[in-house]
Structure formats: structure tokens, C-alpha cells
Write a protein that holds these residues in place. Structure first.
Motif, PDB file in Angstrom:
ATOM      1  N   GLU A  75      28.950  56.873   4.108  1.00 18.57           N
ATOM      2  CA  GLU A  75      28.225  56.007   3.175  1.00 18.57           C
ATOM      3  C   GLU A  75      28.972  54.684   2.993  1.00 18.57           C
ATOM      4  O   GLU A  75      28.349  53.616   2.908  1.00 18.57           O
ATOM      5  CB  GLU A  75      28.050  56.702   1.826  1.00 18.57           C
ATOM      6  CG  GLU A  75      27.000  57.810   1.823  1.00 18.57           C
ATOM      7  CD  GLU A  75      25.586  57.260   1.930  1.00 18.57           C
ATOM      8  OE1 GLU A  75      25.344  56.114   1.504  1.00 18.57           O
ATOM      9  OE2 GLU A  75      24.714  57.973   2.461  1.00 18.57           O
ATOM     10  N   ALA A  76      30.292  54.741   2.966  1.00 20.16           N
ATOM     11  CA  ALA A  76      31.074  53.507   2.858  1.00 20.16           C
ATOM     12  C   ALA A  76      30.889  52.640   4.101  1.00 20.16           C
ATOM     13  O   ALA A  76      30.786  51.412   4.009  1.00 20.16           O
ATOM     14  CB  ALA A  76      32.552  53.840   2.643  1.00 20.16           C
ATOM     15  N   GLU A  79      27.473  50.999   3.925  1.00 18.89           N
ATOM     16  CA  GLU A  79      27.455  49.874   2.990  1.00 18.89           C
ATOM     17  C   GLU A  79      28.108  48.642   3.601  1.00 18.89           C
ATOM     18  O   GLU A  79      27.698  47.509   3.338  1.00 18.89           O
ATOM     19  CB  GLU A  79      28.162  50.268   1.694  1.00 18.89           C
ATOM     20  CG  GLU A  79      27.383  51.291   0.874  1.00 18.89           C
ATOM     21  CD  GLU A  79      28.205  51.898  -0.249  1.00 18.89           C
ATOM     22  OE1 GLU A  79      29.361  51.445  -0.451  1.00 18.89           O
ATOM     23  OE2 GLU A  79      27.706  52.824  -0.916  1.00 18.89           O
ATOM     24  N   PRO A  82      25.177  47.432   6.800  1.00 24.74           N
ATOM     25  CA  PRO A  82      23.875  47.994   6.399  1.00 24.74           C
ATOM     26  C   PRO A  82      22.795  47.938   7.473  1.00 24.74           C
ATOM     27  O   PRO A  82      21.825  48.700   7.398  1.00 24.74           O
ATOM     28  CB  PRO A  82      23.494  47.147   5.182  1.00 24.74           C
ATOM     29  CG  PRO A  82      24.286  45.892   5.306  1.00 24.74           C
ATOM     30  CD  PRO A  82      25.560  46.282   5.964  1.00 24.74           C
ATOM     31  N   THR A 106      23.239  60.462   6.084  1.00 29.09           N
ATOM     32  CA  THR A 106      23.487  59.031   5.906  1.00 29.09           C
ATOM     33  C   THR A 106      22.443  58.189   6.626  1.00 29.09           C
ATOM     34  O   THR A 106      21.944  57.197   6.084  1.00 29.09           O
ATOM     35  CB  THR A 106      24.891  58.679   6.442  1.00 29.09           C
ATOM     36  OG1 THR A 106      25.857  59.547   5.849  1.00 29.09           O
ATOM     37  CG2 THR A 106      25.242  57.226   6.112  1.00 29.09           C
ATOM     38  N   GLU A 273      34.399  45.834   1.406  1.00 22.26           N
ATOM     39  CA  GLU A 273      34.321  45.461  -0.011  1.00 22.26           C
ATOM     40  C   GLU A 273      35.497  44.546  -0.367  1.00 22.26           C
ATOM     41  O   GLU A 273      36.564  44.634   0.240  1.00 22.26           O
ATOM     42  CB  GLU A 273      34.352  46.711  -0.886  1.00 22.26           C
ATOM     43  CG  GLU A 273      33.213  47.679  -0.627  1.00 22.26           C
ATOM     44  CD  GLU A 273      31.853  47.120  -0.994  1.00 22.26           C
ATOM     45  OE1 GLU A 273      31.798  46.099  -1.698  1.00 22.26           O
ATOM     46  OE2 GLU A 273      30.836  47.713  -0.578  1.00 22.26           O
ATOM     47  N   ALA A 327      28.426  45.087  -7.423  1.00 26.61           N
ATOM     48  CA  ALA A 327      27.733  44.085  -6.632  1.00 26.61           C
ATOM     49  C   ALA A 327      27.143  42.956  -7.478  1.00 26.61           C
ATOM     50  O   ALA A 327      27.212  41.798  -7.112  1.00 26.61           O
ATOM     51  CB  ALA A 327      26.621  44.755  -5.800  1.00 26.61           C
TER      52      ALA A 327
END
Length: 330
Positions: A75-76, A79, A82, A106, A273, A327
Motif C-alpha cells: 500500500e505504501a 501511494e 499511484p 492492493t 512521502e 495530505a
């Protein structure tokens, strides 16, 4: 309107069905014997998973936790990239296929999937369980020694979960290099222990040297800012406990927390991130203390107070391993 069950629920139901025919005492004894080392080092001796009873017991005990840890790592990655969806996946040392379930959770699209493992009983059970998941019915389950002689076909995604701890140092290095030469993205998951982190950092360095960039969890592809021997980076995910879990470990909690370390690296563009929460947030009266790994790279502690308004509310809800800031506030 009926909606299909989530992969995690389908997996738990499939595992519960397998245990129906296995006496609880036999299952518990098998897990207790196997828990210290699943499969052993891809061996010249007989696989440690000797028969179906061994595999059923261990799969019921470990698959849900492996699924949740790998799913969190994937999932990371999703993200950070995407628009990327893997069209092919090779799961190295995949055993009964927990990582394949995590990939299908996922990215639900169909893809070519191969699971490589030494233990034939694990592969056979993985094939049986996968029949419950339409996305996994065409998986190729292939017996392979996981070590220096392993060959991996070109693929979009390679997952290596809870495998490096089973290999000698030279075989670990060769495996990571082989995965890097074959894949567009590599996701590695190890136990959330100091030793697991050490193995993971070694793999991370090899991936970077092979031209990969880090997509998660790190906000950068520079050296880890943790001074070796002083600490280790790991995360936690919550896992529903089965009756077998409660029987083995005692207690009555409906869940347990799986500690894991991971790295997701890519050859294609990914946007990490800006910073990530690397410890469980400390909530105190009127303030929240967040330990962050940042782009610099650096480890910092940020104090968020009520004066920060909505950011304070977000900090109170922040999870270990989550990106920071949220976000909407980045």
C-alpha cells in the motif's frame, strides 16, 4: 447487492476451513515445533515443513500476519506510485502464497503470478487455498531452491517476505541482486527486530547500488540516518487472532500486533512521502510527540500542540508508519 469478500476475509475463511479437519492439539504441537524457523534455509536436507498437517498449522498461524505486513508495504508503494499497476509478479520464497494475496488486495487487476519455494507441501497448500480467490486461480506454484543458484524471469514486481532470515549472507546478497536484475519493483519484508532491520538495510543498499530508488518507507534514497547498533526502524500492523493463535499464545485478545521492517524500491518514478512517523506517536495532555524520518535525511521529533488546530487533531489520529503531514496539510 452482494459484494465479494475482501481478500483478508476470504483468506481467513479458507484457513479456518482447513483447520476444521485438524485436531487442535496436533495443530498447536506443529506450530510450537515450527515457529522458530519456517522452512529453514532452502536446504540440502528435508524441508522443515514435513507434511500437510505441518503446513496447515503453520499457514493458519502465520499467513494472516504475513499478509498484513506485506499488504502494508505494498500500500505504501501504491501511494508512492499511484499510476503503476504490476502486470506480473514473482513471489520468492512465497510458501503458501501470503504475499500473492496481499498483491491481489492492493491491485485487484489480473496478472501473471509465480510463487517460488523449496517446500512442496507449502506450495500444494498454497494452490489449494488460492482456489478461494479468483485473482489467484492461475498462479504458477514452482519448486525452487531459494539461494545463489536461483533464476528469476523478467517481471514487474518481486516480493521477498520473511525469507532473508533463512539464508546465509552470501545467498541473501545474491538473491537481492537477482531480484534487482529481473524486476521493475522489489518489495522486501523482514521481522521487525534489530536483526531483521540489519538484513533489510543491507538489501536496501544493494537495491540502491543496482539503480533503484526508494519509494517507501524512507522519504529518501540516501543512507539510513539511524546509527548502526543504536536503534532499528520497523513498523506495526494489527492482525486478527484466530482460535489457534489464542491457544498457542494464551490470553483472550481478538488481535495481536505484527512488527515488521520493509523496503519498497523501484526503477520507475515514485514520489516518497515528505516524512514518515517511525515510532508510535506519544499522546500527552495538549500535545502529541511524533518521531519522524525526513527527506534530509534526518530523524527528528516534532511536537504538535492544540495551538496547531486541525494539525493537532491529525496528529492525535496519526498511526505508526503513516506519512506526515497529512495530505491536506502537506
Amino acid at each position: 447487492m452482494n459484494h465479494p469478500a475482501a481478500p483478508a476475509d476470504t483468506l481467513r475463511a479458507a484457513l479456518a476451513g482447513l483447520l476444521d479437519g485438524l485436531p487442535p492439539r496436533q495443530a498447536a504441537a506443529a506450530v510450537e515445533r515450527l515457529i522458530a524457523s519456517y522452512r529453514g534455509a532452502t536446504p540440502t536436507h528435508a524441508p522443515i515443513l514435513r507434511d500437510r498437517a505441518d503446513v496447515v498449522a503453520y499457514a493458519a498461524y502465520r499467513m494472516p500476519a504475513t499478509f498484513e505486513a506485506v499488504h502494508a508495504a505494498l500500500e505504501a508503494l501504491a501511494e508512492a506510485a499511484p499510476e503503476w499497476v504490476p502486470a506480473s509478479h514473482i513471489d520468492v520464497g512465497g510458501g503458501t502464497g501470503a504475499a500473492t494475496w496481499a498483491v491481489s488486495a492492493t491491485w485487484p487487476a489480473e496478472r501473471s503470478v509465480t510463487v517460488l519455494d523449496w517446500a512442496e507441501p507449502a506450495l500444494a497448500l498454497g494452490r489449494e487455498i488460492a482456489a478461494a480467490n479468483p485473482a489467484l486461480r492461475d498462479v504458477r506454484w514452482q519448486r525452487s531452491r531459494i539461494g545463489s543458484a536461483l533464476s528469476i524471469e523478467s517481471t514487474d514486481l518481486v516480493t521477498i517476505s520473511y525469507v532473508l532470515n533463512e539464508l546465509a549472507e552470501a545467498d541473501r546478497a545474491t538473491l537481492v541482486d537477482t531480484a534487482a536484475s529481473a524486476a521493475q519493483a522489489v518489495v522486501i519484508v523482514e521481522p521487525g527486530t534489530p536483526d531483521g532491520y540489519t538484513r533489510l538495510i543491507e538489501a536496501r543498499q544493494r537495491l540502491i547500488a543496482a539503480g533503484f530508488r526508494i519509494a517507501a518507507p524512507c522519504p529518501h534514497s540516501a543512507a539510513c540516518p539511524i546509527v548502526p547498533g543504536t536503534d532499528w526502524c520497523h513498523f506495526s500492523t494489527r492482525v486478527s487472532r484466530s482460535s489457534l493463535h489464542r491457544q498457542i499464545k494464551g490470553g483472550s485478545l481478538a488481535y495481536e500486533d505484527e512488527k515488521f521492517a520493509y523496503v519498497a524500491a523501484t526503477r520507475f518514478p515514485a514520489t516518497p512521502e515528505p516524512s514518515r512517523v517511525v515510532r508510535k506517536p506519544q499522546i500527552r495532555k495538549g500535545q502529541v510527540l511524533l518521531d519522524l524520518c525526513e527527506t534530509d535525511p534526518a530523524l527528528t521529533r516534532t511536537t504538535v500542540t492544540k495551538r496547531h488546530g486541525d494539525l493537532y487533531k491529525a496528529a492525535r489520529d496519526a498511526a505508526w508508519g503513516a506519512p506526515w503531514p497529512p495530505a491536506d496539510d502537506a
